[in-house]
Design an enzyme around this catalytic site. Structure first.
Site, PDB file in Angstrom:
ATOM      1  N   SER A   1      45.449 -43.649  14.167  1.00  0.00           N
ATOM      2  CA  SER A   1      46.065 -42.838  15.232  1.00  0.00           C
ATOM      3  C   SER A   1      46.001 -41.375  14.824  1.00  0.00           C
ATOM      4  O   SER A   1      46.187 -41.043  13.669  1.00  0.00           O
ATOM      5  CB  SER A   1      47.530 -43.213  15.453  1.00  0.00           C
ATOM      6  OG  SER A   1      47.852 -44.433  14.867  1.00  0.00           O
TER       7      SER A   1
ATOM      8  N   HIS B   1      43.711 -48.002  20.487  1.00  0.00           N
ATOM      9  CA  HIS B   1      42.783 -48.381  19.414  1.00  0.00           C
ATOM     10  C   HIS B   1      41.678 -49.184  20.079  1.00  0.00           C
ATOM     11  O   HIS B   1      41.862 -50.367  20.366  1.00  0.00           O
ATOM     12  CB  HIS B   1      43.461 -49.287  18.387  1.00  0.00           C
ATOM     13  CG  HIS B   1      44.510 -48.615  17.569  1.00  0.00           C
ATOM     14  ND1 HIS B   1      44.312 -48.242  16.261  1.00  0.00           N
ATOM     15  CD2 HIS B   1      45.762 -48.239  17.859  1.00  0.00           C
ATOM     16  CE1 HIS B   1      45.403 -47.674  15.791  1.00  0.00           C
ATOM     17  NE2 HIS B   1      46.305 -47.664  16.744  1.00  0.00           N
TER      18      HIS B   1
ATOM     19  N   GLU C   1      49.044 -57.782  14.277  1.00  0.00           N
ATOM     20  CA  GLU C   1      48.514 -58.300  15.543  1.00  0.00           C
ATOM     21  C   GLU C   1      48.384 -59.821  15.507  1.00  0.00           C
ATOM     22  O   GLU C   1      48.134 -60.445  16.539  1.00  0.00           O
ATOM     23  CB  GLU C   1      47.167 -57.651  15.847  1.00  0.00           C
ATOM     24  CG  GLU C   1      47.306 -56.164  16.166  1.00  0.00           C
ATOM     25  CD  GLU C   1      45.970 -55.457  16.290  1.00  0.00           C
ATOM     26  OE1 GLU C   1      45.272 -55.705  17.285  1.00  0.00           O
ATOM     27  OE2 GLU C   1      45.620 -54.677  15.385  1.00  0.00           O
TER      28      GLU C   1
ATOM     29  N   ALA D   1      48.558 -43.216  10.477  1.00  0.00           N
ATOM     30  CA  ALA D   1      49.816 -42.552  10.808  1.00  0.00           C
ATOM     31  C   ALA D   1      50.883 -43.213   9.945  1.00  0.00           C
ATOM     32  O   ALA D   1      50.820 -44.415   9.709  1.00  0.00           O
ATOM     33  CB  ALA D   1      50.143 -42.754  12.276  1.00  0.00           C
TER      34      ALA D   1
ATOM     35  N   SER E   1      49.315 -50.241   7.785  1.00  0.00           N
ATOM     36  CA  SER E   1      47.866 -50.479   7.679  1.00  0.00           C
ATOM     37  C   SER E   1      47.366 -50.087   6.294  1.00  0.00           C
ATOM     38  O   SER E   1      48.129 -50.012   5.341  1.00  0.00           O
ATOM     39  CB  SER E   1      47.137 -49.660   8.755  1.00  0.00           C
ATOM     40  OG  SER E   1      47.261 -48.276   8.485  1.00  0.00           O
TER      41      SER E   1
ATOM     42  N   ASN F   1      56.472 -39.022  11.787  1.00  0.00           N
ATOM     43  CA  ASN F   1      57.927 -39.106  12.013  1.00  0.00           C
ATOM     44  C   ASN F   1      58.647 -39.198  10.674  1.00  0.00           C
ATOM     45  O   ASN F   1      58.042 -39.567   9.663  1.00  0.00           O
ATOM     46  CB  ASN F   1      58.257 -40.361  12.842  1.00  0.00           C
ATOM     47  CG  ASN F   1      57.709 -41.622  12.198  1.00  0.00           C
ATOM     48  OD1 ASN F   1      56.499 -41.900  12.283  1.00  0.00           O
ATOM     49  ND2 ASN F   1      58.561 -42.361  11.530  1.00  0.00           N
TER      50      ASN F   1
ATOM     51  N   HIS G   1      57.402 -45.811  19.367  1.00  0.00           N
ATOM     52  CA  HIS G   1      55.942 -45.722  19.248  1.00  0.00           C
ATOM     53  C   HIS G   1      55.426 -44.523  20.046  1.00  0.00           C
ATOM     54  O   HIS G   1      54.510 -43.826  19.615  1.00  0.00           O
ATOM     55  CB  HIS G   1      55.302 -47.028  19.735  1.00  0.00           C
ATOM     56  CG  HIS G   1      53.806 -47.025  19.696  1.00  0.00           C
ATOM     57  ND1 HIS G   1      53.101 -46.855  18.514  1.00  0.00           N
ATOM     58  CD2 HIS G   1      52.875 -47.147  20.672  1.00  0.00           C
ATOM     59  CE1 HIS G   1      51.798 -46.880  18.785  1.00  0.00           C
ATOM     60  NE2 HIS G   1      51.639 -47.060  20.081  1.00  0.00           N
TER      61      HIS G   1
HETATM   62  N1  HPA Z   1      56.808 -46.844   9.742  1.00  0.00           N
HETATM   63  C1  HPA Z   1      55.720 -47.639   9.748  1.00  0.00           C
HETATM   64  N2  HPA Z   1      54.588 -47.289  10.312  1.00  0.00           N
HETATM   65  C2  HPA Z   1      54.518 -46.092  10.916  1.00  0.00           C
HETATM   66  C3  HPA Z   1      55.608 -45.224  10.933  1.00  0.00           C
HETATM   67  C4  HPA Z   1      56.815 -45.619  10.313  1.00  0.00           C
HETATM   68  O1  HPA Z   1      57.827 -44.904  10.296  1.00  0.00           O
HETATM   69  N3  HPA Z   1      55.193 -44.110  11.611  1.00  0.00           N
HETATM   70  C5  HPA Z   1      53.911 -44.310  11.953  1.00  0.00           C
HETATM   71  N4  HPA Z   1      53.491 -45.509  11.534  1.00  0.00           N
END
Ligand code: HPA
Length: 270
Positions: free
Chosen positions: A25, A56, A81, A108, A207, A230, A242
């Site tokens: 992402s 994706h 998944e 991400a 991931s 975040n 999300h």
């Molecule tokens: N936790 C797990 N996966 C993530 C997060 C998170 O805070 N942010 C983006 N992917």
């Protein structure tokens, strides 16, 4: 599984990639940089699982990127998944067997380190896998790599240094740290994030770790880059969504792209 996929791909494309890139992402757009492309959707490749995550698309893109022969994975398969771990790592096995020397893995992640902020970029120096899942469990392919894999250099030190140099040139404040894999799909609890911090994690995500283990097993050098989208749960009072993660990754993608582009330009894939 790998052999059938390789046979299918070799029938479709006559191309030996030197560099693999997994576009997580925040880097979906990055694929537009690649020239003279051939696209192979995962759903058409024998044994591959199509990605079920929105945003994706799930395809291999073969092409030229700043003079390098690149094989990009646009979208990835996540363990959450519901696919077996063998299917999650199959694309990386195929990339390695097609001859990539280096792999840039992007993702991400949530910031566990309290000095991190949404939009920060982090080079992964190491990882923690407490999930109990390891893609090397099962019979070992001795011709691919050792049964008991040394992980002291799973993330190539030279590539980390290169990423730091490039970031400095671009005046990007690149963080560095340890990525801890949680399977998801639920985000971590605040208590889990405290645990992650206590054991030395700087970021958490769903991931990357299985892919890195498999690439390293097959002798591919790995560079891991996280976009901190975040604060991880409990770092602030904000609940996680999300949508917010996607929004934050969109905001920071310009800098992320610039960093990865320059790294691709200067990386020596030999
Ligand atoms: N936790 C797990 N996966 C993530 C997060 C998170 O805070 N942010 C983006 N992917």
């Amino acid at each position: 599984m790998t052999q059938e996929a390789l046979k299918y791909i070799k029938e479709k494309v006559d191309f030996q990639p030197e560099l693999g890139i997994i576009l997580g992402s925040g880097l979906g757009d990055f694929a537009k940089n690649i020239q003279d492309t051939i696209h192979l959707p995962f759903k058409d490749i024998p044994g591959f699982a199509g990605s079920t995550v929105k945003g994706h698309t799930g395809e291999f893109i073969f092409g030229d990127l700043f003079g390098k022969k690149v094989l990009a994975m646009n979208g990835r398969v996540h363990y959450y998944e519901g696919h077996p771990i063998e299917q999650v790592v199959l694309p990386v096995k195929v990339m390695a067997d097609l001859g990539i020397k280096d792999l840039i893995v992007t993702n991400a992640a949530g910031g566990v380190n309290e000095s991190f902020n949404p939009g920060d970029l982090m080079v992964i120096t190491d990882h923690i896998n407490f999930t109990g899942v390891n893609p090397l469990i099962g019979p070992n392919c001795d011709d691919k790599g050792p049964r008991f894999l040394d992980m002291s250099q799973a993330y190539c030190k030279k590539s980390i240094d290169l990423a730091k140099e490039v970031a400095k040139d671009l005046s990007i404040d690149l963080k560095e740290g340890v990525y801890m894999w949680f399977t998801g799909p639920s985000y971590e609890t605040a208590a889990e994030v405290r645990l992650a911090r206590t054991v030395g994690a700087d970021a958490v995500g769903m991931s990357t770790v299985p892919e890195v283990i498999v690439a390293h097993h097959r002798g591919v050098r790995v560079l891991g880059l996280s976009l901190i989208t975040n604060h991880a749960t409990g770092v602030t009072d904000e609940p996680l969504s999300h949508e917010d993660v996607v929004l934050a990754s969109k905001k920071a993608e310009g800098e992320f792209k610039a960093l990865v582009e320059k790294i691709v330009q200067v990386m020596e894939c030999i």
